[in-house]
Design a protein around this motif. Structure first.
Motif, PDB file in Angstrom:
ATOM      1  N   ASN A  13     -64.360 -47.079   5.058  1.00  0.00           N
ATOM      2  CA  ASN A  13     -64.162 -48.596   4.496  1.00  0.00           C
ATOM      3  C   ASN A  13     -63.102 -48.734   3.719  1.00  0.00           C
ATOM      4  N   GLY A  69     -64.464 -42.533  -3.320  1.00  0.00           N
ATOM      5  CA  GLY A  69     -63.886 -43.972  -3.125  1.00  0.00           C
ATOM      6  C   GLY A  69     -64.740 -44.699  -2.210  1.00  0.00           C
ATOM      7  N   GLY A  70     -65.176 -43.995  -1.260  1.00  0.00           N
ATOM      8  CA  GLY A  70     -66.111 -44.892  -0.211  1.00  0.00           C
ATOM      9  C   GLY A  70     -67.332 -45.150  -0.667  1.00  0.00           C
ATOM     10  N   CYS A  71     -68.066 -44.249  -1.590  1.00  0.00           N
ATOM     11  CA  CYS A  71     -69.236 -44.448  -2.207  1.00  0.00           C
ATOM     12  C   CYS A  71     -69.188 -45.420  -3.399  1.00  0.00           C
ATOM     13  N   ASP A  72     -68.227 -45.076  -4.292  1.00  0.00           N
ATOM     14  CA  ASP A  72     -67.910 -46.160  -5.200  1.00  0.00           C
ATOM     15  C   ASP A  72     -67.682 -47.676  -4.938  1.00  0.00           C
ATOM     16  N   GLY A  73     -67.442 -47.875  -3.845  1.00  0.00           N
ATOM     17  CA  GLY A  73     -66.879 -49.020  -3.314  1.00  0.00           C
ATOM     18  C   GLY A  73     -67.997 -49.755  -2.784  1.00  0.00           C
ATOM     19  N   VAL A  74     -69.178 -49.318  -2.727  1.00  0.00           N
ATOM     20  CA  VAL A  74     -70.538 -49.918  -2.182  1.00  0.00           C
ATOM     21  C   VAL A  74     -71.458 -49.974  -3.250  1.00  0.00           C
ATOM     22  N   PRO A 127     -62.391 -49.482   0.556  1.00  0.00           N
ATOM     23  CA  PRO A 127     -62.398 -48.915  -0.642  1.00  0.00           C
ATOM     24  C   PRO A 127     -61.987 -47.350  -0.624  1.00  0.00           C
ATOM     25  N   MET A 128     -62.270 -46.758   0.567  1.00  0.00           N
ATOM     26  CA  MET A 128     -62.024 -45.492   0.826  1.00  0.00           C
ATOM     27  C   MET A 128     -60.657 -45.090   1.198  1.00  0.00           C
ATOM     28  N   ARG A 153     -58.404 -45.556  -1.513  1.00  0.00           N
ATOM     29  CA  ARG A 153     -58.524 -44.446  -2.624  1.00  0.00           C
ATOM     30  C   ARG A 153     -57.388 -43.302  -1.917  1.00  0.00           C
TER      31      ARG A 153
END
Length: 129
Positions: free
Chosen positions: A93, A118-123, A95-96, A99
């Motif tokens: 995604n 980064g991918g998880c924190d962006g959700v 954000p990933m 990052r």
């Protein structure tokens, strides 16, 4: 610098790169993408994918990012993996990708951790107020 190779459905990879260019105000170096169409045969596309992998690699390795685990782009990317040198993450995604572009001068292990976080924190669940 670790190269970045997006292998995705259709134009998703190029769209993510364009969004990252907008945020960063420039096109990052050593980033390539391969968009697969429904009619693409994974075995026929593999030589092209291998060639593109070489374009992204300056000798420090490549991180492959793909969209859906188990789908055709992921299966093509999986055939390119070489532990420690060519690593892969599915579920890409924006954000990933941002990052990854920020931390790609680190080692591969660190980059893998930063990419997933980064991918998880962006959700996030957005709430009013």
């Amino acid at each position: 610098m670790i190269g970045i190779f997006l292998v995705t459905h259709g134009t998703l990879g190029e769209s993510l790169i364009q969004c990252a260019c907008h945020v960063l105000n420039k096109r990052p170096p050593q980033i390539v993408q391969l968009g697969l169409a429904a009619q693409d045969d994974p075995l026929d596309i593999l030589p092209t994918a291998r060639q593109m992998l070489g374009w992204a690699d300056s000798g420090e390795g490549v991180l492959l990012l793909t969209d859906i685990y188990g789908a055709t782009p992921c299966n093509v990317a999986a055939k390119l993996l070489e532990p420690g040198r060519v690593e892969g993450i599915s579920g890409v995604n924006l954000p990933m990708l941002l990052r990854v572009l920020t931390y790609r001068d680190r080692d591969m292990t660190n980059l893998l951790q930063r990419a997933v976080s980064g991918g998880c924190d962006g959700v996030l669940h957005m709430k009013n107020g």
